[in-house]
Design an enzyme around this catalytic site. Structure first.
Site, PDB file in Angstrom:
ATOM      1  CG  HIS A  87      -3.520   2.761   1.396  1.00  0.00           C
ATOM      2  ND1 HIS A  87      -3.985   2.101   0.362  1.00  0.00           N
ATOM      3  CD2 HIS A  87      -3.697   1.866   2.582  1.00  0.00           C
ATOM      4  CE1 HIS A  87      -4.208   0.713   0.504  1.00  0.00           C
ATOM      5  NE2 HIS A  87      -4.113   0.843   2.121  1.00  0.00           N
TER       6      HIS A  87
ATOM      7  CG  ASN B 104      -7.205  -1.655   0.371  1.00  0.00           C
ATOM      8  OD1 ASN B 104      -6.382  -1.547  -0.204  1.00  0.00           O
ATOM      9  ND2 ASN B 104      -6.924  -1.869   1.793  1.00  0.00           N
TER      10      ASN B 104
ATOM     11  CB  CYS C  54      -1.033   0.034   1.169  1.00  0.00           C
ATOM     12  SG  CYS C  54      -1.730  -1.549   1.397  1.00  0.00           S
TER      13      CYS C  54
END
Length: 335
Positions: free
Chosen positions: A260, A291, A124
């Site tokens: 993020h 995500n 990430c």
């Protein structure tokens, strides 16, 4: 005999992001489609994560396909030729093979051969890592333009019965062209890692263990939700503030905040911790994309610019954090 003189490369003093491109999975997956195996509900997922739908790619679409589409858009918008790309950096944990790199295949596909190409395994935080490296490469004279890509097909690693992370995961790719600038366009990067929490988020078993257990399940993603949440909210807010200080700006100077896209609750707490003024637009792409790990910051950036074109030229604080645990943050001028 006197030693021979050595020539060392030098580049331009300033860099910036010239353009971004995006590609999302072609299948929209609502919460109702995935709640059965985890014995949950649409309401629970929305309250806990803010995810309403996530985009996932069809079986025949791989991370490199998404990366190619996003890269072509970024190159076209930057007004350069693929042959102008001096290096290709791809952040991904979704390559279908351990080696060769996804970046080398992408470079061939877009016509940027023989540019150097390599993958970054920072999950990430990978896009922020890639921007930091692109900035350094250009200012060192190693390249004039660098293609930075975050590309993931996380649905390949989502276990339907996993209640820790699988329902969050989406597929997509975001790409950026970084190149020379007349003024500073990428602030100093604050990055690092905390290996003491190495196993807080990642795969549920080693690859070798899976090889030795042919009847077992393929490794999939899982996380210790509370550990990751606390680390992200408290420790990463400090990193975000350090990135502002390193860039010589304050929250008042920002046009956007693009973290993020891990969890909407984390994003909201971030904004609160940073005391962001009302005029700062916050990226909340997770609501409909999910995500997407390394792809989440450029995807959120692309969406913000599409919905708020007036943000172009403004400053954005971006921060990535996740598996490893690794983190990276910098202030950038939006293309």
């Amino acid at each position: 005999m006197s030693p021979a003189s050595l020539t060392q490369s030098t580049g331009v003093p300033y860099t910036r992001i010239h353009a971004v491109g995006a590609a999302r999975g072609d299948v929209i997956v609502p919460n109702d489609d995935i709640v059965g195996p985890i014995e949950s509900s649409d309401e629970w997922i929305r309250q806990r994560t803010g995810v309403i739908t996530r985009t996932r790619a069809s079986a025949n679409v791989q991370a490199v396909d998404l990366a190619e589409a996003a890269s072509r858009e970024a190159i076209q918008k930057a007004g350069i030729s693929p042959s102008d790309v001096g290096a290709v950096i791809v952040s991904t944990i979704s390559n279908t093979v351990q080696t060769p790199s996804l970046a080398s295949l992408l470079t061939e596909r877009i016509g940027a051969t023989p540019a150097p190409a390599y993958d970054v395994s920072a999950a990430c935080a990978g896009y922020a890592y890639g921007i930091a490296q692109a900035d350094a490469l250009i200012r060192a004279g190693a390249a004039r333009y660098v293609l930075v890509v975050g590309a993931e097909k996380l649905s390949d690693f989502a276990k339907p019965t996993d209640r820790t992370i699988s329902f969050l995961l989406g597929d997509g790719a975001g790409a950026a062209i970084v190149g020379p600038a007349d003024e500073p366009g990428i602030g100093a990067t604050v990055w690092g890692s905390d290996g003491s929490k190495w196993d807080a988020v990642g795969m549920d078993r080693p690859l070798k263990e899976a090889f030795d257990d042919p009847d077992g399940e393929y490794p999939t993603l899982r996380q210790e939700g509370q550990t990751v949440f606390r680390w992200a909210v408290w420790e990463m807010a400090k990193v975000a503030k350090q990135a502002l200080d390193a860039a010589g700006v304050t929250a008042d100077d920002l046009a956007a905040f693009i973290p993020h896209q891990a969890n909407m609750r984390i994003i909201d707490e971030f904004a609160k911790q940073l005391a962001l003024p009302e005029h700062v637009v916050v990226g909340r792409d997770i609501a409909t994309t999910g995500n997407t790990s390394a792809a989440s910051i450029p995807l959120a950036t692309h969406r913000l610019l599409a919905e708020h074109p007036e943000l172009s030229g403004g400053l954005a604080l971006q921060i990535g954090f996740g598996a490893g645990l690794v983190f990276g943050a910098q202030v950038v001028r939006l293309p």
